[in-house]
Design a protein around this motif. Sequence first.
Motif, PDB file in Angstrom:
ATOM      1  N   ALA A  47      41.360  32.597  47.509  1.00 31.04           N
ATOM      2  CA  ALA A  47      41.400  33.619  46.464  1.00 31.04           C
ATOM      3  C   ALA A  47      41.652  34.998  47.076  1.00 31.04           C
ATOM      4  O   ALA A  47      42.406  35.809  46.510  1.00 31.04           O
ATOM      5  N   GLU A  48      41.028  35.264  48.225  1.00 38.38           N
ATOM      6  CA  GLU A  48      41.252  36.546  48.904  1.00 38.38           C
ATOM      7  C   GLU A  48      42.706  36.680  49.354  1.00 38.38           C
ATOM      8  O   GLU A  48      43.305  37.762  49.246  1.00 38.38           O
ATOM      9  N   LYS A  49      43.274  35.613  49.851  1.00 38.09           N
ATOM     10  CA  LYS A  49      44.677  35.645  50.259  1.00 38.09           C
ATOM     11  C   LYS A  49      45.585  35.902  49.056  1.00 38.09           C
ATOM     12  O   LYS A  49      46.527  36.706  49.129  1.00 38.09           O
ATOM     13  N   ASP A  50      45.298  35.238  47.948  1.00 36.98           N
ATOM     14  CA  ASP A  50      46.105  35.432  46.739  1.00 36.98           C
ATOM     15  C   ASP A  50      46.009  36.876  46.247  1.00 36.98           C
ATOM     16  O   ASP A  50      47.020  37.461  45.821  1.00 36.98           O
ATOM     17  N   ARG A  51      44.797  37.444  46.301  1.00 38.81           N
ATOM     18  CA  ARG A  51      44.633  38.830  45.866  1.00 38.81           C
ATOM     19  C   ARG A  51      45.394  39.788  46.781  1.00 38.81           C
ATOM     20  O   ARG A  51      46.004  40.762  46.310  1.00 38.81           O
ATOM     21  N   ALA A  52      45.350  39.506  48.084  1.00 37.96           N
ATOM     22  CA  ALA A  52      46.064  40.355  49.030  1.00 37.96           C
ATOM     23  C   ALA A  52      47.573  40.283  48.794  1.00 37.96           C
ATOM     24  O   ALA A  52      48.264  41.316  48.806  1.00 37.96           O
ATOM     25  N   LYS A  53      48.090  39.097  48.569  1.00 45.05           N
ATOM     26  CA  LYS A  53      49.527  38.946  48.313  1.00 45.05           C
ATOM     27  C   LYS A  53      49.920  39.630  47.007  1.00 45.05           C
ATOM     28  O   LYS A  53      50.978  40.263  46.919  1.00 45.05           O
ATOM     29  N   ALA A  54      49.072  39.503  45.999  1.00 41.74           N
ATOM     30  CA  ALA A  54      49.365  40.140  44.714  1.00 41.74           C
ATOM     31  C   ALA A  54      49.333  41.665  44.853  1.00 41.74           C
ATOM     32  O   ALA A  54      50.172  42.372  44.273  1.00 41.74           O
ATOM     33  N   GLU A  93      48.083  37.652  55.990  1.00 38.86           N
ATOM     34  CA  GLU A  93      48.509  36.924  57.186  1.00 38.86           C
ATOM     35  C   GLU A  93      47.318  36.503  58.037  1.00 38.86           C
ATOM     36  O   GLU A  93      47.279  35.385  58.566  1.00 38.86           O
ATOM     37  N   ARG A  94      46.335  37.392  58.169  1.00 35.75           N
ATOM     38  CA  ARG A  94      45.167  37.074  58.991  1.00 35.75           C
ATOM     39  C   ARG A  94      44.294  36.002  58.350  1.00 35.75           C
ATOM     40  O   ARG A  94      43.543  35.308  59.037  1.00 35.75           O
ATOM     41  N   LEU A  95      44.398  35.876  57.053  1.00 37.09           N
ATOM     42  CA  LEU A  95      43.610  34.851  56.354  1.00 37.09           C
ATOM     43  C   LEU A  95      44.183  33.454  56.537  1.00 37.09           C
ATOM     44  O   LEU A  95      43.456  32.464  56.373  1.00 37.09           O
ATOM     45  N   VAL A  96      45.451  33.343  56.860  1.00 33.88           N
ATOM     46  CA  VAL A  96      46.102  32.033  56.978  1.00 33.88           C
ATOM     47  C   VAL A  96      45.399  31.121  57.985  1.00 33.88           C
ATOM     48  O   VAL A  96      45.032  29.977  57.658  1.00 33.88           O
TER      49      VAL A  96
END
Length: 249
Positions: A47-54, A93-96
């Motif tokens: 969810a954090e990655k999705d928010r960052a991308k959005a 990227e760091r969350l990947v």
Amino acid sequence: MSQMKNEPLQNEPHQPRVMKLEETRNGFNQAWQALCDAERVLHNLQAEKDRAKAKSADAGRQWDEVMTVGDGTIAAAAEELEATIAQAAQRAERLVPLIEAQALKVLDLRVLASQAASTHREAHRLLAVDTAASALEEFLQTLPLLVAQPLRQLIGLYQIAGLSHREALEKITDKVAGLAGGEHQAIAQAAIEQNADVSPALAAFPGTLPFEVNKALRYSPSPIQETLMRTRDEFRLRLAMGLERMGGR
């Protein structure tokens, strides 16, 4: 995980299997809880990655607008948006690798949960088979008290009338078979709740297999996939990330 009802009667004949079922249930509960906790962490990371991308995409659209409506030069607002885009993209990227590592952990816990579920399912099956057989014996013991005298009277009438009582027995058999057809699980469940205090078989009967156990078995790697996981890291990661469909047990 949903709890099974009915404590066993004292000194009842199914106590060893009841204790085994309790042991395997506790083992599964622990494995299932560990899996659920790890899945929650994975969900939050994703969810954090999705928010960052959005956030990065939204800032990118705003940057385009600022550059379009302006004179084409980099203004302060555009620079702020560039910083936002870079920070959000870097966070995603760091969350990947964190997500991949957590997904692998979830996969391992999923295997452990499925193994515990399989063990619990077998203990459940053995107790269910034993107690169902005992319930049949209890029924057969009470059957003569219920039908012996009326059945003998009926056969006697047929004999007096000079008829073969086999015809009567065949009709009775057909009637009993008709009564046995259909779905009777609700009736059985009611009997368990109402008569468990007087029937060792009903007291020990484990009921239906909990939903969580079936879910753990369904959403898990197949035995072949487990073998491949041990030797092929790429396959293991694809399985963990949902790129390979799990075969289940």
